[in-house]
Design a protein around this motif. Sequence first.
Motif, PDB file in Angstrom:
ATOM      1  N   ALA A 122       0.836  -1.203   0.000  1.00  0.00           N
ATOM      2  CA  ALA A 122       0.000   0.000   0.000  1.00  0.00           C
ATOM      3  C   ALA A 122       0.871   1.253   0.000  1.00  0.00           C
ATOM      4  O   ALA A 122       0.586   2.221  -0.727  1.00  0.00           O
ATOM      5  CB  ALA A 122      -0.934  -0.008   1.202  1.00  0.00           C
ATOM      6  N   ALA A 123       1.932   1.237   0.805  1.00  0.00           N
ATOM      7  CA  ALA A 123       2.818   2.395   0.876  1.00  0.00           C
ATOM      8  C   ALA A 123       3.524   2.622  -0.462  1.00  0.00           C
ATOM      9  O   ALA A 123       3.664   3.771  -0.911  1.00  0.00           O
ATOM     10  CB  ALA A 123       3.846   2.203   1.989  1.00  0.00           C
ATOM     11  N   LEU A 124       3.963   1.547  -1.103  1.00  0.00           N
ATOM     12  CA  LEU A 124       4.607   1.667  -2.425  1.00  0.00           C
ATOM     13  C   LEU A 124       3.642   2.284  -3.434  1.00  0.00           C
ATOM     14  O   LEU A 124       3.999   3.217  -4.166  1.00  0.00           O
ATOM     15  CB  LEU A 124       5.078   0.293  -2.917  1.00  0.00           C
ATOM     16  N   ASN A 125       2.424   1.765  -3.464  1.00  0.00           N
ATOM     17  CA  ASN A 125       1.433   2.260  -4.418  1.00  0.00           C
ATOM     18  C   ASN A 125       1.095   3.726  -4.150  1.00  0.00           C
ATOM     19  O   ASN A 125       1.092   4.548  -5.074  1.00  0.00           O
ATOM     20  CB  ASN A 125       0.169   1.399  -4.359  1.00  0.00           C
ATOM     21  N   ASP A 126       0.815   4.058  -2.892  1.00  0.00           N
ATOM     22  CA  ASP A 126       0.463   5.436  -2.543  1.00  0.00           C
ATOM     23  C   ASP A 126       1.601   6.408  -2.861  1.00  0.00           C
ATOM     24  O   ASP A 126       1.375   7.484  -3.426  1.00  0.00           O
ATOM     25  CB  ASP A 126       0.117   5.553  -1.053  1.00  0.00           C
ATOM     26  N   THR A 127       2.824   6.014  -2.506  1.00  0.00           N
ATOM     27  CA  THR A 127       3.974   6.877  -2.737  1.00  0.00           C
ATOM     28  C   THR A 127       4.206   7.070  -4.234  1.00  0.00           C
ATOM     29  O   THR A 127       4.442   8.189  -4.689  1.00  0.00           O
ATOM     30  CB  THR A 127       5.235   6.293  -2.063  1.00  0.00           C
ATOM     31  N   PHE A 128       4.117   5.988  -5.001  1.00  0.00           N
ATOM     32  CA  PHE A 128       4.320   6.079  -6.448  1.00  0.00           C
ATOM     33  C   PHE A 128       3.273   6.997  -7.073  1.00  0.00           C
ATOM     34  O   PHE A 128       3.598   7.872  -7.891  1.00  0.00           O
ATOM     35  CB  PHE A 128       4.273   4.694  -7.096  1.00  0.00           C
ATOM     36  N   GLN A 129       1.990   6.809  -6.689  1.00  0.00           N
ATOM     37  CA  GLN A 129       0.919   7.630  -7.259  1.00  0.00           C
ATOM     38  C   GLN A 129       1.107   9.110  -6.908  1.00  0.00           C
ATOM     39  O   GLN A 129       0.880   9.981  -7.742  1.00  0.00           O
ATOM     40  CB  GLN A 129      -0.456   7.136  -6.770  1.00  0.00           C
ATOM     41  N   THR A 130       1.530   9.369  -5.676  1.00  0.00           N
ATOM     42  CA  THR A 130       1.759  10.753  -5.256  1.00  0.00           C
ATOM     43  C   THR A 130       2.902  11.379  -6.052  1.00  0.00           C
ATOM     44  O   THR A 130       2.789  12.512  -6.544  1.00  0.00           O
ATOM     45  CB  THR A 130       2.070  10.818  -3.744  1.00  0.00           C
ATOM     46  N   LEU A 131       4.007  10.642  -6.179  1.00  0.00           N
ATOM     47  CA  LEU A 131       5.141  11.157  -6.954  1.00  0.00           C
ATOM     48  C   LEU A 131       4.753  11.378  -8.417  1.00  0.00           C
ATOM     49  O   LEU A 131       5.143  12.380  -9.030  1.00  0.00           O
ATOM     50  CB  LEU A 131       6.337  10.202  -6.862  1.00  0.00           C
ATOM     51  N   LYS A 132       3.969  10.458  -8.962  1.00  0.00           N
ATOM     52  CA  LYS A 132       3.529  10.559 -10.349  1.00  0.00           C
ATOM     53  C   LYS A 132       2.661  11.809 -10.546  1.00  0.00           C
ATOM     54  O   LYS A 132       2.854  12.562 -11.505  1.00  0.00           O
ATOM     55  CB  LYS A 132       2.750   9.312 -10.743  1.00  0.00           C
ATOM     56  N   SER A 133       1.713  12.049  -9.624  1.00  0.00           N
ATOM     57  CA  SER A 133       0.844  13.223  -9.761  1.00  0.00           C
ATOM     58  C   SER A 133       1.645  14.516  -9.587  1.00  0.00           C
ATOM     59  O   SER A 133       1.383  15.508 -10.263  1.00  0.00           O
ATOM     60  CB  SER A 133      -0.316  13.168  -8.777  1.00  0.00           C
ATOM     61  N   LEU A 134       2.638  14.501  -8.697  1.00  0.00           N
ATOM     62  CA  LEU A 134       3.497  15.679  -8.532  1.00  0.00           C
ATOM     63  C   LEU A 134       4.315  15.942  -9.793  1.00  0.00           C
ATOM     64  O   LEU A 134       4.482  17.094 -10.210  1.00  0.00           O
ATOM     65  CB  LEU A 134       4.420  15.507  -7.326  1.00  0.00           C
ATOM     66  N   GLN A 135       4.819  14.868 -10.386  1.00  0.00           N
ATOM     67  CA  GLN A 135       5.606  15.013 -11.614  1.00  0.00           C
ATOM     68  C   GLN A 135       4.737  15.566 -12.746  1.00  0.00           C
ATOM     69  O   GLN A 135       5.162  16.457 -13.489  1.00  0.00           O
ATOM     70  CB  GLN A 135       6.196  13.658 -12.020  1.00  0.00           C
ATOM     71  N   GLU A 136       3.510  15.052 -12.872  1.00  0.00           N
ATOM     72  CA  GLU A 136       2.599  15.529 -13.917  1.00  0.00           C
ATOM     73  C   GLU A 136       2.241  16.998 -13.692  1.00  0.00           C
ATOM     74  O   GLU A 136       2.189  17.785 -14.636  1.00  0.00           O
ATOM     75  CB  GLU A 136       1.341  14.671 -13.962  1.00  0.00           C
ATOM     76  N   ALA A 137       1.989  17.348 -12.445  1.00  0.00           N
ATOM     77  CA  ALA A 137       1.648  18.742 -12.128  1.00  0.00           C
ATOM     78  C   ALA A 137       2.814  19.668 -12.451  1.00  0.00           C
ATOM     79  O   ALA A 137       2.625  20.769 -12.973  1.00  0.00           O
ATOM     80  CB  ALA A 137       1.262  18.863 -10.653  1.00  0.00           C
ATOM     81  N   GLU A 138       4.016  19.207 -12.147  1.00  0.00           N
ATOM     82  CA  GLU A 138       5.213  20.003 -12.434  1.00  0.00           C
ATOM     83  C   GLU A 138       5.395  20.155 -13.947  1.00  0.00           C
ATOM     84  O   GLU A 138       5.711  21.247 -14.436  1.00  0.00           O
ATOM     85  CB  GLU A 138       6.436  19.333 -11.816  1.00  0.00           C
ATOM     86  N   ALA A 139       5.175  19.078 -14.695  1.00  0.00           N
ATOM     87  CA  ALA A 139       5.341  19.125 -16.144  1.00  0.00           C
ATOM     88  C   ALA A 139       4.316  20.058 -16.796  1.00  0.00           C
ATOM     89  O   ALA A 139       4.614  20.740 -17.771  1.00  0.00           O
ATOM     90  CB  ALA A 139       5.218  17.729 -16.738  1.00  0.00           C
ATOM     91  N   ASN A 140       3.096  20.099 -16.234  1.00  0.00           N
ATOM     92  CA  ASN A 140       2.039  20.949 -16.783  1.00  0.00           C
ATOM     93  C   ASN A 140       2.090  22.367 -16.233  1.00  0.00           C
ATOM     94  O   ASN A 140       1.296  23.209 -16.636  1.00  0.00           O
ATOM     95  CB  ASN A 140       0.662  20.342 -16.492  1.00  0.00           C
ATOM     96  N   GLY A 141       3.015  22.593 -15.311  1.00  0.00           N
ATOM     97  CA  GLY A 141       3.133  23.920 -14.721  1.00  0.00           C
ATOM     98  C   GLY A 141       1.996  24.246 -13.762  1.00  0.00           C
ATOM     99  O   GLY A 141       1.725  25.400 -13.472  1.00  0.00           O
TER     100      GLY A 141
END
Length: 145
Positions: free
Chosen positions: A29-48
């Motif tokens: 659960a921690a792996l999945n949650d952490t990965f999803q959070t990092l992924k959403s942060l990366q997408e938000a950063e890429a989209n500005g």
Amino acid sequence: MSKSLVEMTAEIIQSQISSKQMTTEEIKAALNDTFQTLKSLQEAEANGIEAEPEETNPVMDPKKSIQRNKIICLECGQEFKMLSPKHLRSHGLTSREYRKKHGFSARQPLCSKALSEKRSQSGKERGLPENLRKAIEMRTKNRTK
């Protein structure tokens, strides 16, 4: 060379595992949650887009966080004998704010039940309840004068 999301996720979870016991299900659960959070942060950063702060859910039920020999921080999941003001400051909270946020009464000690009982017994042995009663009586006498 920047690290991949999988590598960052693995490092974060490895450090969590080294500081507390986790079951296989908790690790997944921690792996999945952490990965999803990092992924959403990366997408938000890429989209500005600035990521909106999410309402943090407590690690567990607040009523179950205060146990016989430990108290579990509802912000990060770490186990302590007592939640110190220093630890709570690391989450940007005071003891009062922590109690209010998680629905504890203002008089609820933020320590394990065993430690609370030990302190209570120690105070009784030193005569604190009797001394407190006497001090209250003296105060009320002084007010009525």
